[in-house]
Write a protein that holds these residues in place. Sequence first.
Motif, mmCIF file in Angstrom:
data_model
loop_
_atom_site.group_PDB
_atom_site.id
_atom_site.type_symbol
_atom_site.label_atom_id
_atom_site.label_comp_id
_atom_site.label_asym_id
_atom_site.label_seq_id
_atom_site.Cartn_x
_atom_site.Cartn_y
_atom_site.Cartn_z
ATOM 1 N N THR A 113 0.131 -0.908 0.095
ATOM 2 C CA THR A 113 -0.262 -0.203 0.186
ATOM 3 C C THR A 113 0.845 1.434 -0.064
ATOM 4 O O THR A 113 2.522 0.855 -0.448
ATOM 5 C CB THR A 113 -1.015 -0.705 1.389
ATOM 6 O OG1 THR A 113 -0.257 0.335 2.133
ATOM 7 C CG2 THR A 113 -1.475 -1.100 1.324
ATOM 8 N N HIS A 139 0.154 13.597 5.241
ATOM 9 C CA HIS A 139 -0.138 12.285 5.837
ATOM 10 C C HIS A 139 0.019 11.590 6.940
ATOM 11 O O HIS A 139 0.721 11.723 6.879
ATOM 12 C CB HIS A 139 -0.757 11.306 4.616
ATOM 13 C CG HIS A 139 -1.957 10.620 4.612
ATOM 14 N ND1 HIS A 139 -1.595 8.768 4.730
ATOM 15 C CD2 HIS A 139 -2.792 10.321 4.561
ATOM 16 C CE1 HIS A 139 -2.595 8.330 4.442
ATOM 17 N NE2 HIS A 139 -3.765 9.641 4.094
ATOM 18 N N THR A 242 1.050 5.878 -4.627
ATOM 19 C CA THR A 242 0.434 4.972 -4.169
ATOM 20 C C THR A 242 -1.341 4.619 -5.706
ATOM 21 O O THR A 242 -1.055 5.582 -7.014
ATOM 22 C CB THR A 242 -1.423 5.406 -3.762
ATOM 23 O OG1 THR A 242 -2.027 4.349 -3.352
ATOM 24 C CG2 THR A 242 -1.602 6.853 -3.938
ATOM 25 N N LYS A 245 -4.841 5.410 -5.883
ATOM 26 C CA LYS A 245 -6.126 7.369 -6.362
ATOM 27 C C LYS A 245 -5.851 7.050 -8.285
ATOM 28 O O LYS A 245 -6.678 5.941 -8.984
ATOM 29 C CB LYS A 245 -5.295 7.899 -5.795
ATOM 30 C CG LYS A 245 -5.408 7.571 -4.532
ATOM 31 C CD LYS A 245 -4.792 8.775 -3.771
ATOM 32 C CE LYS A 245 -4.293 9.183 -2.017
ATOM 33 N NZ LYS A 245 -6.320 7.923 -1.607
ATOM 34 N N GLY A 251 -2.384 -0.813 -3.686
ATOM 35 C CA GLY A 251 -0.529 -0.668 -3.934
ATOM 36 C C GLY A 251 0.160 0.794 -3.819
ATOM 37 O O GLY A 251 -0.859 1.469 -3.498
HETATM 38 C C1 LIG Z 1 -0.882 11.677 1.040
HETATM 39 C C2 LIG Z 1 -1.043 10.387 0.644
HETATM 40 N N1 LIG Z 1 -0.018 9.473 0.695
HETATM 41 C C3 LIG Z 1 -0.339 7.844 1.514
HETATM 42 C C4 LIG Z 1 -1.510 7.644 0.996
HETATM 43 C C5 LIG Z 1 -1.675 6.446 1.056
HETATM 44 O O1 LIG Z 1 -2.168 5.381 0.298
HETATM 45 P P1 LIG Z 1 -3.073 4.211 0.552
HETATM 46 O O2 LIG Z 1 -4.558 4.347 0.084
HETATM 47 O O3 LIG Z 1 -1.835 3.534 -1.217
HETATM 48 O O4 LIG Z 1 -1.660 3.084 1.488
HETATM 49 C C6 LIG Z 1 -2.774 8.296 1.021
HETATM 50 C C7 LIG Z 1 -4.481 7.694 1.423
HETATM 51 O O5 LIG Z 1 -5.304 8.422 1.298
HETATM 52 C C8 LIG Z 1 -2.491 9.801 1.005
HETATM 53 O O6 LIG Z 1 -3.548 10.674 0.660
#
Ligand SMILES: Cc1ncc(COP(=O)(O)O)c(C=O)c1O
Length: 400
Positions: A113, A139, A242, A245, A251
């Motif tokens: 992820t 985040h 990521t 999105k 992933g």
């Molecule tokens: C800025 C940012 N980084 C990392 C992530 C984590 O992504 P993932 O959904 O692949 O775990 C997100 C998810 O919302 C995010 O907004």
Amino acid sequence: MTDLFSKFDPLIQQREALLATGVTDPFSLVMERVVSPTVAICNGRETILLGTYNYMGMTFDEDVIAAGKEALDKFGSGTTGSRVLNGTYQGHKECEDALKEFYAMDHAMVFSTGYQANLGIISTIAGKGDYVILDIDSHASIYDGCKMGDAEIVAFRHNDVEALEKRLKRLPPEAGKLVVLEGVYSMLGDIAPLKEMIRVSKEAGAMVLVDEAHSMGFIGEHGRGVAEAQGVLDDVDFVIGTFSKSVGTVGGFCVSNHPKFEILRLVCRPYVFTASLPPSVVATAATSIRKLMHGSNKRAHLWENSKTLHKGLRDLGFTLGTDEPQSAIIAVIMPDLEKGAMMWEALLEEGLYVNLARPPATPAGMTLLRCSLCAEHSSDQVVEILGRFERAGKRVGIIG
Ligand SMILES: Cc1ncc(COP(=O)(O)O)c(C=O)c1O
């Protein structure tokens, strides 16, 4: 016995008070069927999706789905293993090759992820005695990576270049420093002044990591993100991203030109001590990433959608997170959680899904309705969305 759950009491009470008003729980909606990247059935009603971060609408792309089905047939449903044991398939290497090509960088490492990508990279490269200098609105995965790595954490005011520079100047010149920034901040949908921030970071001898989770595929000439759009991608040491999105699956990854990057595969715990992504997922991701390399028409349409929605909502009298549209996220600021939840529900009844965001995830204690646009939203859908906002906003009393 001390009940270890007693620390959650304030949250339990806040939630109970909210539900006692009769509002639908905004955090337990079920998508009964998903028809397309922009439409789903929720509570039996056809609903326009405006809160999925599915920016480029790749989830229903024919080639992406075909690649996933083929991999499922050929390689099975899962790898049942770590990347460093039995969990590296041809598809994982192809996915990393696609990322290297997409970003024109030497190295790419795929995680299960995006959360784990931040957790793994930050905690592994910034350890005891090092400093991580980060935007206060970063985040959760960035904060968690800092905690896990044991580095000193130095936060600076959101998007404030001077504050960043001041903090950097106070640190010991010889200490290891990692400046962590995001291209787009997902709560308000604002972008970072990366050019200036990277300049002051480099002057202070810091390495720079930029999380481009909300800009990949959309912002920049080739969709490489805000660093590309501001002409500073070559100065970024690590880009985090990521697949959840714009890529349209699940992933995470890190790309870099650092000559010693590959050693991370042996020392990065959130990479080593977990199972790798299923073959179908890496096949869909690789196909999607390669298609995003040629996504300029979709990018242009997404910008149009973002501009139309931003102007329309502002003209209706809503208070927005940014003065101008800066990304595919448009945040509508609500007066408080109760009104926010009522507005969220009124929109759902109109057949429109947006994200409700509230503290502690939001900056400055704000309650937000976060709208994320998709390149597959038609211009007519955007007009329809505005009509639904107007009706719901008047009903709840957010606009006059
Ligand atoms: C800025 C940012 N980084 C990392 C992530 C984590 O992504 P993932 O959904 O692949 O775990 C997100 C998810 O919302 C995010 O907004």
